[in-house]
Scaffold this motif. Structure first.
Motif, PDB file in Angstrom:
ATOM      1  N   ASP A  61      -9.734  13.772 -23.970  1.00  0.00           N
ATOM      2  CA  ASP A  61      -9.109  15.441 -24.420  1.00  0.00           C
ATOM      3  C   ASP A  61      -7.749  15.597 -24.159  1.00  0.00           C
ATOM      4  O   ASP A  61      -7.668  15.727 -22.583  1.00  0.00           O
ATOM      5  N   THR A  62      -6.978  15.820 -24.610  1.00  0.00           N
ATOM      6  CA  THR A  62      -5.594  16.495 -23.945  1.00  0.00           C
ATOM      7  C   THR A  62      -5.837  17.391 -23.164  1.00  0.00           C
ATOM      8  O   THR A  62      -5.006  18.465 -22.631  1.00  0.00           O
ATOM      9  N   ASP A  63      -7.202  18.435 -24.068  1.00  0.00           N
ATOM     10  CA  ASP A  63      -7.298  20.392 -23.143  1.00  0.00           C
ATOM     11  C   ASP A  63      -7.503  19.893 -21.934  1.00  0.00           C
ATOM     12  O   ASP A  63      -7.545  20.806 -21.145  1.00  0.00           O
ATOM     13  N   ILE A  94      -6.634  18.459 -19.246  1.00  0.00           N
ATOM     14  CA  ILE A  94      -5.065  17.962 -18.153  1.00  0.00           C
ATOM     15  C   ILE A  94      -5.228  19.601 -17.699  1.00  0.00           C
ATOM     16  O   ILE A  94      -4.802  20.239 -18.100  1.00  0.00           O
ATOM     17  N   ARG A 139      -3.144  16.230 -13.513  1.00  0.00           N
ATOM     18  CA  ARG A 139      -2.473  15.093 -12.828  1.00  0.00           C
ATOM     19  C   ARG A 139      -1.452  16.421 -11.859  1.00  0.00           C
ATOM     20  O   ARG A 139      -2.033  17.117 -11.633  1.00  0.00           O
ATOM     21  N   ARG A 168       2.679  10.218 -19.556  1.00  0.00           N
ATOM     22  CA  ARG A 168       2.440   9.903 -20.867  1.00  0.00           C
ATOM     23  C   ARG A 168       1.605  11.076 -20.866  1.00  0.00           C
ATOM     24  O   ARG A 168       1.415  11.577 -22.278  1.00  0.00           O
ATOM     25  N   SER A 169       0.766  11.270 -20.013  1.00  0.00           N
ATOM     26  CA  SER A 169      -0.696  12.526 -20.334  1.00  0.00           C
ATOM     27  C   SER A 169       1.101  14.367 -20.485  1.00  0.00           C
ATOM     28  O   SER A 169       0.348  14.287 -21.435  1.00  0.00           O
ATOM     29  N   ALA A 203       1.555  13.774 -23.957  1.00  0.00           N
ATOM     30  CA  ALA A 203       0.673  14.433 -25.014  1.00  0.00           C
ATOM     31  C   ALA A 203       0.742  15.365 -25.642  1.00  0.00           C
ATOM     32  O   ALA A 203       0.584  15.250 -26.377  1.00  0.00           O
ATOM     33  N   GLN A 204       0.152  15.980 -24.469  1.00  0.00           N
ATOM     34  CA  GLN A 204       0.654  17.693 -24.138  1.00  0.00           C
ATOM     35  C   GLN A 204       1.870  18.246 -24.844  1.00  0.00           C
ATOM     36  O   GLN A 204       1.613  19.162 -26.153  1.00  0.00           O
ATOM     37  N   ARG A 219      -5.980  14.003 -28.386  1.00  0.00           N
ATOM     38  CA  ARG A 219      -6.456  13.116 -27.150  1.00  0.00           C
ATOM     39  C   ARG A 219      -5.038  12.105 -27.373  1.00  0.00           C
ATOM     40  O   ARG A 219      -4.336  11.849 -27.678  1.00  0.00           O
ATOM     41  N   PHE A 220      -5.571  11.383 -25.944  1.00  0.00           N
ATOM     42  CA  PHE A 220      -4.108  10.297 -25.593  1.00  0.00           C
ATOM     43  C   PHE A 220      -5.384   8.966 -24.789  1.00  0.00           C
ATOM     44  O   PHE A 220      -6.408   9.727 -24.636  1.00  0.00           O
TER      45      PHE A 220
END
Length: 396
Positions: A107-109, A111, A123, A217-218, A221-222, A228-229
């Motif tokens: 899940d990107t949220d 991060i 990160r 890369r992360s 994605a945001q 999602r990544f």
């Protein structure tokens, strides 16, 4: 609930598509050589402007070529589709040492980049925004992700390591294998929905996940708004940190003036050796056929991160002595796959003016800094072994 999910539509390599990640190279010409030797390499898609038939185009202008190459590879059977899978991953070195991971979506949220920002995915490095923009543009053009973010499971890493090792031992023949330039064999096994996949996902998402490789890369994605990544969740037992050095291609001052400026900034300068320091606290500089050992001045009021050698190089060597920003095009960041002799050879050949050799950060220190939600300097950790691009592709 876990933050680790199956890949809804995965494309698994059937062979010959595996590649080093796009940012693992000190020289773009190497990328072109790899693609020339293997046109199906994922690099032809990840770095479309470096493919032989696209040279001279900008990254943006070459994006249609990337889309066409991925479609052609799929049509030719270079990838096989799989639905709702996580993918077991084992990397075996020539000496038999094994590393383990789990390909999945995260899940990107989740991060988090600071202590006051909730989330299990930490990160930890400053980034170069131009690289982030390129990754966003590529993912949006392709509708696929080819390079995973490498995440360290710090909460249940020991349990995950044991579970992955056991799963691999019982998995039988892999779906595909790939051998990297260091002779490591990368093997994958897709796991369909079921109790085994669920148990591994629960362990993989069972604690803080620190970004070991893939900060750009992360963030892409945001920035791109992806829910999602693509990730490989691995364990501290599976990785080591190698040196991350620097080359400066042009100096506007003499080496003697550089050393004088460093001493005026509080550094201690002495005779050195043309290799990576064994421990932190001193860096080695190589220029004009000579080596120098330099102890850069620490900031007594600074944090642990402020006084990491990589941060001191940014602040004192680049900033104060050379008046360079970290993203200056004259600086090349050279990962641990390139030995010190390669860097000094670049200087001796006249392709660089200065080699900066820096002791690697320890895994324990890296994890401690990240769990404290502090941010590492740019390009300060080169984890090995790295997850290989183009083995598992996620369709967005």
């Amino acid at each position: 609930m876990t933050v680790v999910h199956p890949i809804h539509t995965a494309w698994l390599t059937t062979g010959a598509t595996g590649a080093q990640n796009y940012d693992e190279f000190a020289d773009d010409a190497e990328i072109t050589e790899i693609i020339t030797a293997n046109p199906r390499s994922a690099l032809a898609v990840e770095m479309p402007h470096r493919a032989p038939d696209s040279l001279g185009k900008s990254f943006a202008d070459a994006l249609p070529d990337a889309v066409a190459r991925l479609a052609q590879a799929k049509d030719a059977g270079a990838y096989a589709a799989a639905q709702d899978v996580v993918v077991l991953y084992a990397i075996t070195a020539p000496d038999g040492a094994a590393a383990y991971g789990l390909w999945c979506m995260v899940d990107t949220d989740q991060i988090s980049t600071s202590a006051d920002e909730p989330g299990l995915v930490i990160r930890n490095e400053d980034v170069f925004l131009e690289k982030v923009r390129e990754r966003v543009a590529l993912a949006q053009a392709l509708g696929h992700l080819l390079s995973p973010v490498l995440l360290l499971q710090t909460g249940r890493g020991t349990e995950l390591h044991a579970a992955l090792a056991e799963a691999v031992a019982q998995a039988g023949e892999p779906a595909a294998t790939d051998v990297d330039p260091s002779g490591r064999t990368h093997a994958i096994w897709p796991l369909p929905p079921g109790p085994q996949a669920d148990a591994l996902r629960a362990l993989a998402g069972g604690g803080d996940l620190v970004v070991a490789d893939g900060n750009h890369r992360s963030l892409a994605a945001q920035t791109g708004g992806f829910a999602r990544f693509l990730a490989v969740v691995t364990t501290p037992e599976s990785v080591a940190i190698q040196p991350y050095n620097r080359l400066v291609h042009k100096l506007d001052i003499t080496v003697e003036e550089l050393l004088t400026r460093l001493e005026k900034a509080g550094a201690q300068v002495g005779e050195g050796t043309p290799d990576v320091p064994a421990t932190g606290g001193v860096i080695h500089l190589y220029a004009g056929g000579r080596s120098y050992a330099v102890t850069l001045p620490r900031d007594p009021a600074g944090s642990v991160v402020d006084n990491i050698d990589h941060a001191l190089v940014e602040r004192v060597l680049f900033g104060e002595a050379l008046d360079l920003e970290p993203g200056d095009k004259r600086i090349t960041y050279v990962g641990g796959d390139y030995p010190a002799a390669w860097l000094t050879g670049e200087v001796d050949a006249g392709r660089a003016a200065l080699a900066v050799l820096i002791a690697p950060v320890t895994v324990d220190d890296f994890v401690e800094v990240n769990l404290a939600r502090q941010k590492m300097p740019r390009k300060s950790t080169w984890f090995t072994p790295k997850a290989r691009a183009g083995l598992v592709v996620a369709q967005l």
